[in-house]
Each structure stands twice: as C-alpha cells, then as structure tokens.
Write an enzyme that holds these catalytic residues in place. Structure first.
Site, PDB file in Angstrom:
ATOM      1  N   ASP A  62       0.343  -9.489  12.592  1.00 13.61           N
ATOM      2  CA  ASP A  62      -0.428  -9.567  11.335  1.00 13.61           C
ATOM      3  C   ASP A  62       0.115 -10.753  10.596  1.00 13.61           C
ATOM      4  OD1 ASP A  62      -2.276  -8.707   9.655  1.00 13.61           O
ATOM      5  OD2 ASP A  62      -0.851  -7.257   8.532  1.00 13.61           O
TER       6      ASP A  62
ATOM      7  N   TYR B 185      16.464 -11.158  -0.326  1.00 15.13           N
ATOM      8  CA  TYR B 185      15.199 -11.282  -1.631  1.00 15.13           C
ATOM      9  C   TYR B 185      14.727 -12.863  -1.372  1.00 15.13           C
ATOM     10  CZ  TYR B 185      13.726 -12.386  -6.290  1.00 15.13           C
ATOM     11  OH  TYR B 185      12.960 -12.896  -7.574  1.00 15.13           O
ATOM     12  N   ALA B 186      13.429 -12.830  -1.138  1.00 15.50           N
ATOM     13  CA  ALA B 186      12.623 -14.292  -0.852  1.00 15.50           C
ATOM     14  C   ALA B 186      12.261 -14.697  -2.251  1.00 15.50           C
ATOM     15  CB  ALA B 186      11.538 -14.159   0.107  1.00 15.50           C
TER      16      ALA B 186
ATOM     17  N   GLU C 113       5.622 -15.442  -2.165  1.00 14.39           N
ATOM     18  CA  GLU C 113       4.679 -15.850  -1.119  1.00 14.39           C
ATOM     19  C   GLU C 113       4.101 -17.332  -0.960  1.00 14.39           C
ATOM     20  OE1 GLU C 113       1.298 -12.899  -1.330  1.00 14.39           O
ATOM     21  OE2 GLU C 113       2.547 -11.302  -1.773  1.00 14.39           O
TER      22      GLU C 113
ATOM     23  N   SER D 188       4.396   1.289  -0.757  1.00 11.77           N
ATOM     24  CA  SER D 188       5.739   0.898  -1.211  1.00 11.77           C
ATOM     25  C   SER D 188       5.791   0.119  -2.605  1.00 11.77           C
ATOM     26  CB  SER D 188       6.438  -0.069  -0.275  1.00 11.77           C
ATOM     27  OG  SER D 188       5.720  -1.019  -0.051  1.00 11.77           O
TER      28      SER D 188
ATOM     29  N   ASP E 226       6.662  -8.182   6.906  1.00  8.36           N
ATOM     30  CA  ASP E 226       5.813  -7.098   7.159  1.00  8.36           C
ATOM     31  C   ASP E 226       5.625  -6.818   8.560  1.00  8.36           C
ATOM     32  OD1 ASP E 226       3.726  -5.483   6.770  1.00  8.36           O
ATOM     33  OD2 ASP E 226       2.289  -6.664   6.000  1.00  8.36           O
TER      34      ASP E 226
ATOM     35  N   GLU F 203       0.016 -14.289   3.630  1.00  7.61           N
ATOM     36  CA  GLU F 203       0.631 -13.186   2.523  1.00  7.61           C
ATOM     37  C   GLU F 203       1.908 -12.907   3.106  1.00  7.61           C
ATOM     38  OE1 GLU F 203      -2.727 -13.482   3.521  1.00  7.61           O
ATOM     39  OE2 GLU F 203      -3.590 -11.833   2.709  1.00  7.61           O
ATOM     40  N   ASN F 204       1.871 -12.818   4.393  1.00 10.04           N
ATOM     41  CA  ASN F 204       3.069 -12.228   5.109  1.00 10.04           C
ATOM     42  C   ASN F 204       4.486 -13.430   5.147  1.00 10.04           C
ATOM     43  OD1 ASN F 204       2.236  -9.697   5.026  1.00 10.04           O
ATOM     44  ND2 ASN F 204       1.360 -10.045   6.929  1.00 10.04           N
TER      45      ASN F 204
ATOM     46  N   SER G  17       0.705  -1.283   0.138  1.00 11.85           N
ATOM     47  CA  SER G  17      -0.107   0.093   0.006  1.00 11.85           C
ATOM     48  C   SER G  17       0.962   1.069  -0.035  1.00 11.85           C
ATOM     49  CB  SER G  17      -1.002  -0.056   1.220  1.00 11.85           C
ATOM     50  OG  SER G  17      -1.149  -1.104   1.640  1.00 11.85           O
TER      51      SER G  17
ATOM     52  N   LYS H 245      12.930  -2.351  -0.955  1.00 15.33           N
ATOM     53  CA  LYS H 245      11.542  -1.641  -0.788  1.00 15.33           C
ATOM     54  C   LYS H 245      11.678  -0.367  -0.739  1.00 15.33           C
ATOM     55  CE  LYS H 245       7.875  -2.056   2.906  1.00 15.33           C
ATOM     56  NZ  LYS H 245       7.164  -3.278   3.643  1.00 15.33           N
TER      57      LYS H 245
HETATM   58  P1  ATP Z   1       1.130  -3.503   2.836  1.00 19.55           P
HETATM   59  O1  ATP Z   1       2.144  -2.637   3.051  1.00 19.55           O
HETATM   60  O2  ATP Z   1       0.011  -3.008   2.143  1.00 19.55           O
HETATM   61  O3  ATP Z   1       0.564  -4.185   4.104  1.00 19.55           O
HETATM   62  P2  ATP Z   1       2.972  -5.527   2.057  1.00 19.55           P
HETATM   63  O4  ATP Z   1       3.269  -5.893   3.439  1.00 19.55           O
HETATM   64  O5  ATP Z   1       2.372  -6.884   1.161  1.00 19.55           O
HETATM   65  O6  ATP Z   1       1.509  -4.637   1.703  1.00 19.55           O
HETATM   66  P3  ATP Z   1       5.301  -5.073   1.093  1.00 19.55           P
HETATM   67  O7  ATP Z   1       6.114  -5.364   2.301  1.00 19.55           O
HETATM   68  O8  ATP Z   1       5.592  -3.551   0.578  1.00 19.55           O
HETATM   69  O9  ATP Z   1       4.104  -4.767   0.996  1.00 19.55           O
HETATM   70  O10 ATP Z   1       5.762  -5.857   0.006  1.00 19.55           O
HETATM   71  C1  ATP Z   1       4.750  -5.757  -1.247  1.00 19.55           C
HETATM   72  C2  ATP Z   1       5.006  -7.346  -2.174  1.00 19.55           C
HETATM   73  O11 ATP Z   1       6.320  -7.408  -2.484  1.00 19.55           O
HETATM   74  C3  ATP Z   1       5.116  -8.341  -1.174  1.00 19.55           C
HETATM   75  O12 ATP Z   1       3.643  -8.938  -0.906  1.00 19.55           O
HETATM   76  C4  ATP Z   1       5.743  -9.391  -1.579  1.00 19.55           C
HETATM   77  O13 ATP Z   1       5.183 -10.310  -2.526  1.00 19.55           O
HETATM   78  C5  ATP Z   1       6.935  -8.640  -2.237  1.00 19.55           C
HETATM   79  N1  ATP Z   1       8.000  -8.744  -1.378  1.00 19.55           N
HETATM   80  C6  ATP Z   1       8.257  -7.808  -0.384  1.00 19.55           C
HETATM   81  N2  ATP Z   1       9.371  -8.218   0.279  1.00 19.55           N
HETATM   82  C7  ATP Z   1      10.026  -9.036  -0.474  1.00 19.55           C
HETATM   83  C8  ATP Z   1      11.301  -9.805  -0.113  1.00 19.55           C
HETATM   84  N3  ATP Z   1      12.045  -9.537   0.718  1.00 19.55           N
HETATM   85  N4  ATP Z   1      11.495 -10.635  -1.245  1.00 19.55           N
HETATM   86  C9  ATP Z   1      10.543 -10.923  -2.257  1.00 19.55           C
HETATM   87  N5  ATP Z   1       9.440 -10.399  -2.553  1.00 19.55           N
HETATM   88  C10 ATP Z   1       9.220  -9.171  -1.445  1.00 19.55           C
END
Ligand code: ATP
Length: 459
Positions: free
Chosen positions: A145, A101-102, A106, A34, A163, A149-150, A32, A51
């Site tokens: 949380d 980097y994951a 998800e 980023s 997250d 998804e997290n 939301s 991010k």
């Molecule tokens: P919100 O901030 O709305 O709760 P979010 O937590 O999903 O959303 P981000 O943490 O900005 O937002 O991540 C957005 C998306 O980017 C994630 O859903 C994930 O798929 C991907 N992502 C985030 N961090 C990583 C990472 N370290 N490695 C791979 N993908 C990532």
C-alpha cells in the site's frame, strides 16, 4: 512475558511501559482505526508518536488481523527509512504503539503545497524509497500500500515509511495469497491510483507490486498527479489494467524511461524485479546518476522548493537594452511598470516561444505572470495554470492534460478582491472567479492584475 488480551493482540516487549510513562500532547493524525498523539516520555523527555487504537472499535470492525499484521511487520523492521516501533502496550480499552515521531509529517502535504517536485528532489526521494524497498523486500516483506500518504518525513527531511496494515511477510516457500482480495479491497478505498494490475486481475500482490507503486509515485513527484486518474475507482482500474496513461509535456526523459520500466503490466518484467536484475539494476538506472546509495541517509536532502522551470513568469532582468541613469522618464517607466520596450518584448516573446510550454495557449501574447492557482467552483477546486498576458488576457490551462480551459474576460468592470493570503476573487459582470493561490501569494496576483488593469483601462 507476553500477555494476550480479548482482542487477540499479543504484547511482547521486555520492558513494559504504561500510558502513565508518557505525557500525551496534541493529536497529530487520525486513521480509520486509530488516533495518533504526540507524546513525551517522562524522564528522558523523548518525543514519540503514539498510535492509540480502541479495542472495541477494532473488534467491531473486524480489524484485529490488520492491527496484528502492522505490529508484526513493524517489529521486524529496523531501518532508518521506516517509522520505528519502540514499545507496545495495552490497557483494558486500548492498544498503544509507541512510534518514532516523523516531525515533518506527510510527504504528500509537500507535494500538494508545491504541486510537484523538481528533478533533484524527485530523484532523491525516489532513491530513498528504492533503498527502503530494497531493505523491506530483503527482509521478506511487501508493503502493498505504498503511496505518498504513507511516506512521512523526519526532522532531517528523510523518509519514514509507515502504514503496514496491508503488508505481507513472505515466509520461505509460502505461495499463499492469503486474504489478498479482501485486504486490498479495504485498503485502497480512495487511493486506487497506486494499485498494480495484478492485484486487480488476479488479486495477488508480490514484491513487484511495490515497484509498480514506485513508478506511480515518481510520475506524481514530477508531474503533480498520479498517472492513472479518473472520476471513480472503476475508471482508474480500467486505465491501470490497460496501461492507459500519458506523460505531460516537459517530463524529464530519464525519469520517463524509468517510469516506463516500472509501469509494466507483467510484474516479472518490471525493473527491480528478480527477473530484471533486482535492485542493483534499478539503482543503476541513469535517472539515479549522482545518487550516493551507500550514504543516502546521511545525505542532506535537497530543499523542497516550488518547481518553476525558466519561464516568462519569472524572467531574468534584461539589462542589455537599458540606458544608464535615472532620468524622469526612467522613473516614470519604472513606476508604471511599463518596462517592456519593443526590443525587450521581441526578445522575451522569442524566449517564451522557445522555452515555455504554455506559450501555445497565449495566441502569441507575452506572458506577464504565470502560476498554478486552484480555481474553485462550489466544493470542487481544479488546479489550473493561469497565464496573465498582454492584450490583456487571463488564460487558464489544465496543467496535466495541457488543455486550454478558458479565460477570464477582461473589461473595464473587472475588479480584484483579496480575501486573505491565499484567496482572491476576480469579479467580472457575469461571474466571480474564486481563486486560491496555494503558495499564499494571492497578493502578488492581485497586484499584477491591477497593474495590467491600470495599463489598459486607466489611461
Ligand atoms: P488508515 O489506518 O486509515 O490507513 P493511516 O494509516 O493514515 O490511516 P495512522 O497510521 O493511524 O493511520 O496515522 C494517522 C495519521 O497520523 C497519519 O496520516 C500521519 O499523518 C500521522 N502519523 C502516523 N504516524 C506518525 C508518526 N510516526 N509520526 C508523525 N505522524 C504520524
């Protein structure tokens, strides 16, 4: 060497990187507040997920506190089951979090793809979450949380929890319930399913709230759906506070016992809470038998494969009643796929009645093919268990509530049409059924339906 900015975010790593130290590649995710980019560090060539947050946007949305909390928590975490924060830096417009980097994305995507996990996978990933929570709570942090998804996955398919915008660091003697109501309300938009009853009733989240979420996640791993479902948030909240949920038929009994011990309204009575013996008691639950807790991160995760319990849809070849040799008759039988002798049918029906939980929807007909298909109507898709049987019939059943929803009427006019790997249509005089095979095996269904059509209508 900290620098503060107009956004109030403080940078604090000793070696300051800048955006020019990285090559930015594709966008790998959007939150939301980023955008997450895949990036490569110049020199070492290490890949990261960066991010990037727009300062103006964060300030406009009053999310400074959220972002600061996430950074503070990430800086306090050093464990293989969490996304690691390597660097933070900023320029005039943006904040940058350089994260591990994951690569596999998800866990939720795998869950959606496979519908549910088998028992080994559910046990393994649940154990990783337990171990992660043990570490997190030991560090005085509550996630607040936790949801599929997290939970991201690294290259080796181990979890990387992320997250931390809603997380809380508990300081010694801290009893405040700082911003819990607002923060929670914002953070569970669209994902109300995992919120604990105490957050809904008293607006207070504790370590035990993560254990509640764990119970919801385990339930979802095995059944494909979270335990508390409803058309809108209010309905879901009602169910949570009344502990109103059911186990689908076939739910592993040890997992069921564990879920029941986690989904307890009183947070102090949840398995894993201090009062209930802490994490040692949780890890000793029989569902986790066989888990090597000390070497989980080095253990090769079980392969995530579609969960197909032994059913008539994938019956073992029955050799015992077949005669040796390849006579013309046998070739004819094989070509028309008319393999089912009376004796085989009897055997398979007996087996189906004994071991296939969907047998009761088939009116005693032998299942020739079964599988989960998304049945689309307008913009909405409902996942259904389709049962193609002799008769012929094409029944579809709600796999969660185990209710027969209907059947596609057979007639000479029935026609199949494959649109792509996933999507196929079944045309009947009154309706075209728009079906989506999540494993991209639309062709298998089309072939099988056509075969049955030929058996009954092309004689
Ligand atoms: P919100 O901030 O709305 O709760 P979010 O937590 O999903 O959303 P981000 O943490 O900005 O937002 O991540 C957005 C998306 O980017 C994630 O859903 C994930 O798929 C991907 N992502 C985030 N961090 C990583 C990472 N370290 N490695 C791979 N993908 C990532």
């Amino acid at each position: 060497m900290s620098t503060s900015s107009e956004s109030g975010i403080v940078a604090s790593k000793p070696i300051k990187k800048t955006p020019n130290d990285f090559v930015f590649g594709k966008v790998i995710g959007e939150g939301s507040y980023s955008t997450v980019y895949l990036a490569k560090e110049i020199g070492p060539g290490t890949e990261y997920a960066i991010k990037v947050l727009e300062k103006k946007h964060i300030m406009r949305e009053r999310k400074t506190q959220y972002v600061m909390r996430e950074k503070e928590v990430l800086m306090n975490i050093n464990h293989p089951f969490f996304v690691r924060l390597y660097y933070t830096f900023q320029d005039a417009d943006r904040l940058y979090f350089v994260l591990g980097y994951a690569r596999r994305g998800e866990l939720l995507d795998y869950l959606h793809k496979l519908s549910s996990f088998d028992e080994d996978c559910s046990r393994f990933y649940c154990a990783e979450i337990v171990k992660a929570l043990e570490y997190l709570h030991g560090a005085g942090i509550v996630h607040r949380d936790l949801k599929p998804e997290n939970i991201l996955l690294n290259d080796e398919m181990h979890i990387q929890i992320t997250d931390f915008g809603s997380a809380k660091i508990f300081k010694e003697g801290d009893t405040s319930e700082e911003n819990s109501s607002n923060q929670r309300k914002n953070s569970f938009v669209g994902t109300a399913q995992y919120v604990s009853p105490e957050v809904l009733t008293s607006k207070s989240a504790s370590k035990s709230s993560d254990l509640w979420a764990l119970g919801c996640i385990l339930y979802q791993f095995l059944s494909g759906e979270p335990p508390f479902r409803g058309g809108h948030e209010y309905q879901i909240f009602q169910k949570i506070t009344k502990l109103e949920y059911e186990f689908p038929e076939g739910f592993n009994s040890l997992a069921r016992d564990l879920v029941q011990k986690l989904l307890v309204l009183d947070p102090d009575k949840r398995l894993g809470s201090d009062e209930m013996g802490g994490f040692d008691a949780l890890k000793s639950h029989d569902f986790f038998t066989g888990i090597d807790w000390d070497h989980l991160e080095e253990t090769k995760p079980p392969e995530l494969v579609p969960y197909l319990p032994a059913t008539a849809s994938n019956p073992q070849q029955c050799w015992s009643t077949m005669k040796p040799g390849l006579t013309d008759k046998r070739i004819g039988e094989i070509l028309t796929a008319n393999l089912i002798t009376e004796q085989e049918r009897k055997q398979r029906l007996e087996e189906q009645a004994k071991s296939n939980e969907y047998h009761r929807f088939t009116e005693g007909h032998l299942i020739l093919k079964q599988g989960l298909i998304d049945k689309r109507k307008g913009l909405f898709a409902r996942r259904r268990m389709f049962l193609l049987t002799e008769g012929p019939h094409l029944y579809y059943v709600d796999p969660v509530n185990k209710v027969l929803k209907g059947q596609i009427p057979w007639s000479k006019e029935l026609k199949t049409e494959q649109k792509n790997f996933k999507i196929f249509f079944v045309h009947t005089p009154n309706r075209t059924y728009y079906l989506e095979e999540p494993q991209k095996r639309a062709e298998d269904w089309v072939k099988e339906i056509d075969k049955v059509y030929n058996m009954y209508y092309e004689t």
